[in-house]
Every structure is written in structure tokens, then in C-alpha cells.
Scaffold this active site. Structure first.
Site, short mmCIF file in Angstrom:
data_model
loop_
_atom_site.label_atom_id
_atom_site.label_comp_id
_atom_site.label_asym_id
_atom_site.label_seq_id
_atom_site.Cartn_x
_atom_site.Cartn_y
_atom_site.Cartn_z
N ASP A 139 0.84 -1.21 0.00
CA ASP A 139 0.00 0.00 0.00
C ASP A 139 0.87 1.26 0.00
O ASP A 139 0.36 2.38 -0.06
CB ASP A 139 -1.02 0.00 1.14
CG ASP A 139 -0.38 0.03 2.51
OD1 ASP A 139 0.85 -0.14 2.61
OD2 ASP A 139 -1.11 0.21 3.50
N SER A 140 2.19 1.08 0.02
CA SER A 140 3.10 2.21 -0.23
C SER A 140 2.79 2.84 -1.58
O SER A 140 3.21 3.97 -1.86
CB SER A 140 4.56 1.75 -0.17
OG SER A 140 4.76 0.65 -1.03
N ASP A 151 -1.20 -6.12 -0.27
CA ASP A 151 -1.51 -5.50 1.03
C ASP A 151 -3.00 -5.26 1.19
O ASP A 151 -3.67 -4.81 0.24
CB ASP A 151 -0.84 -4.12 1.11
CG ASP A 151 0.43 -4.12 1.95
OD1 ASP A 151 0.70 -5.12 2.64
OD2 ASP A 151 1.14 -3.10 1.91
N LYS A 202 -1.14 -9.33 2.80
CA LYS A 202 -0.35 -8.85 3.94
C LYS A 202 -1.20 -7.89 4.75
O LYS A 202 -1.95 -7.10 4.16
CB LYS A 202 0.93 -8.16 3.47
CG LYS A 202 1.76 -7.58 4.65
CD LYS A 202 3.16 -7.22 4.26
CE LYS A 202 3.32 -5.88 3.60
NZ LYS A 202 2.83 -4.72 4.40
N GLU A 253 -1.03 -5.39 8.56
CA GLU A 253 -0.16 -4.83 9.59
C GLU A 253 -0.72 -5.12 10.98
O GLU A 253 -1.94 -5.10 11.18
CB GLU A 253 -0.03 -3.31 9.39
CG GLU A 253 0.68 -2.94 8.10
CD GLU A 253 0.89 -1.44 7.94
OE1 GLU A 253 0.65 -0.67 8.90
OE2 GLU A 253 1.32 -1.05 6.83
N GLU A 265 9.69 -4.17 9.99
CA GLU A 265 10.09 -2.87 9.41
C GLU A 265 10.65 -1.93 10.47
O GLU A 265 10.06 -1.76 11.55
CB GLU A 265 8.88 -2.21 8.71
CG GLU A 265 9.23 -0.84 8.14
CD GLU A 265 8.24 -0.30 7.12
OE1 GLU A 265 7.28 -1.01 6.76
OE2 GLU A 265 8.46 0.84 6.67
O1 KIV Z 1 3.57 -1.08 1.55
C1 KIV Z 1 4.69 -1.56 1.38
O2 KIV Z 1 5.33 -1.38 0.34
C2 KIV Z 1 5.26 -2.37 2.46
C3 KIV Z 1 6.70 -2.71 2.40
C4 KIV Z 1 7.55 -1.53 2.53
C5 KIV Z 1 7.06 -3.78 3.36
O3 KIV Z 1 4.57 -2.69 3.36
#
Ligand code: KIV
Length: 276
Positions: free
Chosen positions: A51-52, A90, A120, A122, A189
Site C-alpha cells: 500500500d506504499s 496489502d 499482507k 499490519e 520494518e
Molecule cells: O507497503 C509496502 O510497500 C510495504 C513494504 C515496505 C514492506 O509494506
């Protein structure tokens, strides 16, 4: 129609990632689009549709405005653009924290619409029940502990975590909880190095580090950070492997000059003109 694991038996599965614990380091990189996924696919084990992308692709200040639809569109593109790597997508902020059922609905929708191998999310101990709920219902989960960007407003920034004894203990407890809950891997992280090293020794699932430790079972970077495309800031944990941003800028500068001076296009770029 999306490409799925069953369409492509050569694609790495989440169980392959799990079985790499303590072996050759797992190579993970973020991907948000089909062409980039295609370029990276041969070289990596895991493509993470992080989600970056909210910050890197959409220019948001943080990841909180990212939607499930965005993750689905980018996730499906990455699956279509790759053949071999395990693709994990994510779950965005607000789409899974409310309840186990909400998490299942979002994760099932993301998996069905993208063809990804897993999701994924968090959070550590607080998400362990949700992780167990998803895994027992057929959804492989990669966890994410340490500095978790979706909690930026709780932490008050993106500083590395685990500097105090209680902070370190909390991250260790989180990592153990998500491993016990059935996650197939955990991203650690921005933590103090010895914590990530100790966690890697103590848990039975692979740790994927970003600003964590060389001792982790794998590493992940945001592709645009290591390629020099995202230039707003470069965290300490990023190694710049290329300066593609400078190359893009130089190429567009040349294109602009060629158009303005009528050096481009020439008749060679046109139809209905005899080639000499
Ligand atoms: O959102 C993302 O790209 C991430 C990575 C930096 C691990 O969670």
C-alpha cells in the site's frame, strides 16, 4: 480473467516462501504495475503489491487513503505481468482491522479479483486472532510488525521502533504471536537491529526485513526507492541501485528539445512516406 496459481504451476506459492526459513535469503520487492512486475519477475521470489503505492504512485502523504479497489487494480496488473514470483497484496487501512469477518471479506475479494497468492496485513498480537481466522479459511497471510506505516498517527511519525526494553519486548511478542497464528512470513520494518536478529532466531516462519537486520530470512525494498524514481526522501535503510529518475528526466528533456526544434519526428516516423 486473472492469472492464478492453478493457471501457472511454476509460480512460487506461499508454502515455498515458508519453506525457505533459514535457507537462501528470500528476495522481495514491491511492484504496482504489469511492466515493472515483468521486469523484476525473473530475479525475485516475492512481488509485494504494497500500500506504499499510495505515496509512490498517487502522491498521498501517507498510506491511509489507499482503497481496496486501488489494491485490486494494481494487484491484478502485477499478477498479469508476472509468471514466476509469489504475489502478495496489502490489505489497506480500515479494510480489515474492524473485525475478523471484515478482514475475511476484504481478503477473499482481493484474492478472487487479483489471483494473488496471499495478503499482507499490519499488526502483531492484536491481529493474531484475525490471522488465524483467515488462514483457517484458506487465506495465506504475511504479517507486518515493528514500524507499521498504517499506524503513523499513533506513533507520530516513521521513526524506528524498539529503542526501549518495553518497545523491544512488544515487537518480539508481536512477531511470536503472528507466527503462532499461522502467518507464512512476517515483515519486520524499521526496528533496532538486534531485535530483528533475535526474532529471526526465535520464530519458525521467515522474517522479511526492511530497515531491520541482515540476519533476516529475506529482505524487501520499495522498487522506486532503490531505483531512484521516488525522490521525496530516502530512508536510511534504502540502497540506491540505480538513478532511473535522472534517466527519465534526461530523456524527457531531450524529447522536449527535439519537438521544439523539429528534430522529432522525422519522416521516418511517418506513414505513407517512401523509405529511401
Ligand atoms: O507497503 C509496502 O510497500 C510495504 C513494504 C515496505 C514492506 O509494506
Amino acid at each position: 480473467m486473472s492469472t492464478t496459481l492453478s493457471d501457472n504451476p511454476k509460480r512460487l506459492a506461499t508454502s515455498d516462501i515458508l519453506s525457505r526459513k533459514g535457507k537462501t535469503p528470500i528476495v522481495c520487492i514491491t511492484a504496482y504495475a504489469a511492466p515493472m512486475a515483468g521486469l523484476m519477475d525473473d530475479h525475485v521470489d516475492l512481488l509485494l503489491v504494497g500500500d506504499s503505492l499510495g505515496m509512490v504512485m498517487y502522491g498521498f502523504a501517507d498510506t491511509l487513503s489507499v482503497t481496496v479497489d486501488m489494491m485490486i487494480n494494481h494487484g491484478a496488473a502485477v499478477v498479469r505481468g508476472s509468471q514466476k514470483a509469489c504475489v502478495v497484496v496489502d490489505l489497506p487501512f480500515g479494510s480489515y482491522q474492524g473485525s475478523k469477518e471484515a478482514a475475511f471479506d476484504t481478503a477473499a475479494r482481493v484474492m478472487a479479483a487479483t489471483g494473488c497468492a496471499g495478503v499482507k496485513l499490519e499488526g502483531g498480537a492484536v491481529m493474531a486472532g484475525t490471522i488465524a481466522f483467515l488462514v483457517s479459511r484458506g487465506i495465506p497471510v504475511m504479517a507486518h510488525v515493528g514500524m507499521t506505516p498504517q499506524s503513523v498517527n499513533v506513533y507520530g511519525g516513521y521513526r524506528a521502533r524498539g529503542r526501549t526494553k518495553s518497545g523491544a519486548d512488544e515487537i518480539t511478542t508481536d512477531a511470536k504471536a503472528v507466527a503462532d497464528a499461522g502467518a507464512f512470513a512476517v515483515v519486520i520494518e524499521s526496528t533496532i537491529e538486534p531485535i530483528a536478529r533475535a526474532i529471526t532466531e526465535q520464530i519458525t516462519i521467515p522474517t522479511i526485513g526492511i530497515g531491520a537486520s541482515p540476519a533476516c530470512d529475506g529482505q524487501v525494498l520499495v522498487a522506486e526507492d532503490m531505483l531512484g524514481i521516488f525522490q521525496e526522501f530516502t530512508p536510511r535503510f534504502v540502497e540506491r541501485y540505480a538513478d532511473v529518475g535522472e534517466e527519465i528526466s534526461a530523456a524527457v528533456r531531450q524529447y522536449a528539445e527535439d519537438v521544439r526544434t523539429r528534430a522529432f519526428p522525422t519522416l521516418e516516423h511517418c506513414y505513407g512516406v517512401d523509405k529511401k
